[in-house]
Design an enzyme around this catalytic site. Sequence first.
Site, PDB file in Angstrom:
ATOM      1  N   ASP A   1      35.386  10.514   4.114  1.00  0.00           N
ATOM      2  CA  ASP A   1      34.749   9.241   4.431  1.00  0.00           C
ATOM      3  C   ASP A   1      33.248   9.542   4.478  1.00  0.00           C
ATOM      4  O   ASP A   1      32.857  10.692   4.658  1.00  0.00           O
ATOM      5  CB  ASP A   1      35.267   8.766   5.801  1.00  0.00           C
ATOM      6  CG  ASP A   1      34.509   7.552   6.309  1.00  0.00           C
ATOM      7  OD1 ASP A   1      34.307   6.629   5.519  1.00  0.00           O
ATOM      8  OD2 ASP A   1      34.111   7.550   7.481  1.00  0.00           O
TER       9      ASP A   1
ATOM     10  N   CYS B   1      33.329 -19.607 -20.588  1.00  0.00           N
ATOM     11  CA  CYS B   1      32.749 -19.789 -21.935  1.00  0.00           C
ATOM     12  C   CYS B   1      33.273 -21.093 -22.537  1.00  0.00           C
ATOM     13  O   CYS B   1      32.528 -21.842 -23.178  1.00  0.00           O
ATOM     14  CB  CYS B   1      33.134 -18.628 -22.840  1.00  0.00           C
ATOM     15  SG  CYS B   1      32.640 -17.020 -22.223  1.00  0.00           S
TER      16      CYS B   1
ATOM     17  N   CYS C   1      11.571  -6.621  -2.357  1.00  0.00           N
ATOM     18  CA  CYS C   1      12.329  -6.466  -3.608  1.00  0.00           C
ATOM     19  C   CYS C   1      12.430  -7.825  -4.303  1.00  0.00           C
ATOM     20  O   CYS C   1      12.245  -7.941  -5.515  1.00  0.00           O
ATOM     21  CB  CYS C   1      13.739  -5.956  -3.331  1.00  0.00           C
ATOM     22  SG  CYS C   1      13.793  -4.458  -2.357  1.00  0.00           S
TER      23      CYS C   1
ATOM     24  N   CYS D   1      36.580  -7.850  -0.727  1.00  0.00           N
ATOM     25  CA  CYS D   1      35.660  -8.221   0.351  1.00  0.00           C
ATOM     26  C   CYS D   1      35.794  -9.707   0.653  1.00  0.00           C
ATOM     27  O   CYS D   1      36.561 -10.409   0.014  1.00  0.00           O
ATOM     28  CB  CYS D   1      34.226  -7.908  -0.064  1.00  0.00           C
ATOM     29  SG  CYS D   1      33.776  -8.816  -1.552  1.00  0.00           S
TER      30      CYS D   1
END
Length: 1422
Positions: free
Chosen positions: A991, A245, A134, A463
């Site tokens: 789940d 920015c 990939c 995470c």
Amino acid sequence: PFPARSWKQAMKQSFAFDNIGYEGGVDSLCPSPTVTSTIGILGMTCQSCVRSIEGKISGLKGIVNFKVSLEQSNATVKYVPSVISLQQVCHQIGDMGFEASIAEGKAASWPLRTLLAQESVVKLRVEGMTCQSCINSIEGKLRKLHGVVRVKVSLSNQEAVITYQPYLIQPEDLRDHVSDMGFEASIKNKVAPLSLGPIDIGRLQSANPKRTSAFANQNFNNSETQGSHTATLQLGIDGMHCQSCVLNIEGNIGQLPGVQHIQVSLESRTAEVLYDPSCVTPESLKRAIEALPPGNFKVSLPDGPSSCHSPGSPERSQVQGRGSSTVLSVTGMTCASCVQSIKGVLSQREGVQRVSVSLAEGTATVLHDPSIISPAELRAAVEDMGFEASVVPGITVNPVLKRNLGKQVQQALDDPPVSVQEVAPQARGHLRNHSPGSSSDIPQPTGTAAAQKCFLQIKGMTCASCVSHIERNLQKEAGILSVLVALMSGKAEVKYNPEVIQPPKITQLIQALGFEAAVMEDNAGSDGDVELVITGMTCASCVHNIESKLTRTNGITYASVALATSKAHVKFDPEIIGPRDIVKIIEEIGFRASLAQSRPTAHHLDHKVEIKQWRKSFLCSLVFGIPVMGLMIYMLIPSHEPHEAMVLDHSIIPGLSILNLIFFILCTFVQFLGGWYFYVQAYKSLRHKSANMDVLIVLATSIAYAYSLIILVVAIAEKAERSPVTFFDTPPMLFVFIALGRWLEHVAKSKTSEALAKLMSLQATEATVVTLGEDNLILREEQVPMELVQRGDVIKVVPGGKFPVDGKVLEGNTMADESLITGEAMPVTKKPGSTVIAGSINAHGSVLIKATHVGNDTTLAQIVKLVEEAQMSKAPIQQLADRFSGYFVPFIIIISTLTLVVWIVIGFIDFGVVQKYFPSPSKHISQTEVVIRFAFQTSITVLCIACPCSLGLATPTAVMVGTGVAAQHGILIKGGKPLEMAHKIKTVMFDKTGTITHGVPRVMRVLLLVDMATLPLRKVLAVVGTAEASSEHPLGLAVTKYCKEELGTETLGYCTDFQAVPGCGISCKVSNVEAILSQSDGQTGHLKGIGPPPDAEPQTFSVLIGNREWMRRNGLTISSDVSDAMTDHEMKGQTAILVAIDGVLCGMIAIADAVKPEAALAVHTLKSMGVDVVLITGDNRKTARAIATQVGIKKVFAEVLPSHKVAKVQELQNEGKKVAMVGDGVNDSPALAQADVGIAIGSGTDVAIEAADVVLIRNDLLDVVASIHLSKRTVRRIRVNLVLALIYNMVGIPIAAGVFMPIGIVLQPWMGSAAMAASSVSVVLSSLQLKCYKKPDMERYEMQAHGRMKPLSASQVSVHVGMDDRRRDSPRPTPWDQVSYVSQVSLSSLTSDRLSRHSATMDDGGDKWSLLLNDRDEEQYM
């Protein structure tokens, strides 16, 4: 436009000038020879890191030139070896929290190349990459695009860093190109700005013909324009989104020639530019800003010339040289509005040229003309507004010079510095080091406050990368000494210098990163607390010795020792000292100390007390209740000879029969021993102003008992000839049944606490703590009990061992099995810097980790806490009978009271009626007394006949039968509440791993890439199976299992020279496979005769199995067809691996966690019942979407933590929905405990099974449907029971009240007893009818679903990430989506295996769903 040489010269001059400003200029002072080298730097995330490193290192003595590259993760340094060594530079960078190493032999030409063209950098988040192929295809495609300079794609970070030329190509085009290749690409918010190159600067000059001299001179002169005229320009800028920015514009435009200062405000969307009109025009500034990446800034110039002061205008007659900058320290600012008001007031004062106020740092920097306004006047102006202000002395910096010093020094100037010695040692890396040249003019404050600690609650982390993002960014801030973030508990512990920064400012910094943060008030949680058992103490003097020694020790805040119990209680600061040190201190004095064992389970959940009391209640009621029931039956048996029946009716004394005496004795015991807890519960219920079942039971039994006792006493007192009929048999009957029900219910509940004990047992019991010496060499190792591991310990974890605590990897590489926490079976790669989770298993390598969270702070302990909290907070279900009782009790009391009043009234109006039916036992009783006694008797009869026997039995009997029937059908239901609840479920959350899917990888397809004649499929399978048999990787195990099944054998060939490379693949030599082929040849018919002849020589095959990168490393080329086939599988969330035998690429194997065959049918059936179905998983978006399309679920939450699952359940519950959660892992257990009905899969973890209310023993998802179905049946049965009880009451109560007396229907006492028994029996019989329940079978569900199950396309599935409720864009449906459902649904998920193999209508049904028949036919056609 410029030759490289002059450009290089200009660079050198520019840098030399920077250093003159900073420390007297190395080039001019040190004519020593210089050396250029490259340093590798790890840990940089954005341009801000680059600037902070450049700012600090450029200021060191001996550094001539220093340039950092974010994409290359390195820095080019030109330095004077006689003044500074490369090692010292690395140390300085290391002190800032990055990892630096000397890169040997790297050419230093890279920075020059960056500067030769105007280049910008963009980071793309790319999802869906699975392997090296990939990466290669993305890099290959992007490199061909016009305007792309460099591309670096990272598989581990799922991102691409692209250097491009913004005037040729835009980030959106790059993103679209990546998306067109089938990956999900998005532009990351932070676009890292690179310097504007000379081309752009050249363009700006050509737009301004007044300046034509070479750039080198401009750049140098730019730094010396102190005497030239300046003007201020205010620009409006649209299109800015974040602080990144702002930095982008300030960083790039600030470097243009002629621009002396630029300040951009995100809130007001403006930029204030201080510039030299002779060098640069407003138009060219506008063009320069609009050319910046990502290319969506829109700049508007001011309308009139008013804001652009020309040098001659009277408002601005001062020249730049006379301007000086004063820094004020301002306290009392709380928000952006304070900032604006200070700016507004100061900028209106005459002589003030520019004002910059920083809320975070509490400073105001004012550029002013000291001849017009003095620093003291500025301070007074701020104080007049109500703020406290003081001038930071000694800082009067020319703005141009200040800009060239870089951001780091500016912070050093703006913030009061801290003396390093007085701060904890960790602080060193985060404080700005001032070199002698610069710090001489900044006075050091004499006394600084000691470091303080604060705790913050942070929401929105999903995470480990969120954790490192927060930690990294906070550590860059001045005044922050150390940061420790815990993901599961959502807490951060920050050590800071209170003189520089305060907790509210720290929360603002975290909020600026995009998370919610709040300061936690109670910091008590931070203190360590330990209880020790000390042996060897003999007297009070020992106690005193230990206490005084402990309290004198640094870090111990409290110590108390008890001689009687031999225990010590110690509180300490875990930053300074830990339990192990405390034990050592005590042992050094000559005593033995060990940790007191704490109980693993929380006492409030084990229900031991309740179980004990209800068991006692039941047994007591049973012992005394059985004789009562026996006597009732004895009385109901009609006897032929009248005198026999009268044995128990004989009166012992007038008015008291033997029967009533026995009843009285038995019933008294039951009423007060067996019924005690009912009284307690009823009292609690009444205190909360509600009437539940307990109130009804207590009321009925108490009245029956009291009434029976009173009439018995009255009869004895009156010496009545016959003993009255009593209701003593009511209490034992009721108490026996209901106490049994309660006892069984609490036994079921107690199982939940076992879940927690099991959870705790997942932890390691011991840890190997190592002591490191110089160069990280291990000096010694010691085994330490888990409880004695301290924060900061270095722990060694061997292959196969459990990680004892949460920590960070210091050294070594490995794979960790974190399925415990994430639920995902695939192991996770761990390298230095990665975080590890307590309880997860170390698979391959030996690693050293540094403990960051120990004891109750580990992820595992947090999951335990979540389960506890969920079980505590779960609202108790109000059972039907309780609700019913709420209405029934008041109703009966009202009727009873009414009966009493009515009969008293009737009795006084017409005494004859009463006398007729209530003949007075003795003549000397007055008429009034007769009436009142009669009225009382009828009202009490009403209360007794409305006995809740049938009501009390309606629920427990149905529940007992219902749970029994469920167990026979493989559904374990714990108690009545889940059974009564399941029929109300409106949302079912599944789940993914192990619930919707099997939870283990399976081979989905084998594609042969060579001619069958030269290499038969069966030989390939035999070779591959043998090779993978030596691998421990889940994918290897899946391949071996498949090969064994297909070959029909358990034994495989021999494998030698086995080598596994994590993340790539395996290589080995395989021999002796002919034996397998010959022995299994007879068993399988579909490829008979293709194997080798029996007398063939035994061959040895050289085997390679792995990803594209592994094949390339071993010199094999992969054709585009094969690569496309792999990509096709990878898009579906599958893993594709390649097989090469003897240097020839001969096969591809696709492996995935397969969907259970009944999953799609179960989801469809639930939907057809009107239930919403949601998929919630810790896995990535792409896989989650692929699975959801297969089973037909439209709403998906991916990448969620265990705590998010709980929060999601609560969110739905708050909307008033009843939620069922179906899961199988430890990570699901908190959500299972929180849901209204938690359903665990029988093959799941013990913890999940214990935390759930319902367990599906057969692992069949259709049992979810069955449990709801059975619940509906049971509840219907309970309602029928209640109706039967009601009918009985509707008929019985009016008769008991004497309504039908005029027509001769009077309730004799025995009739009351009989009716009562009949109602109880009818209820029990009604409940037993549930025994006939038949679970609908799969065929029936398939019939119902026939023709209605439509697979989804990817665009129909909405995927949300973490707790984020915004839908992530799903890919647009392609024509292929509409033409064929190949990529969405595999046949196996819709029809049973039998159908797919033997159905005659295969072509009809098969091709519509799938071209990849997961079956033998496939190998045939290959």
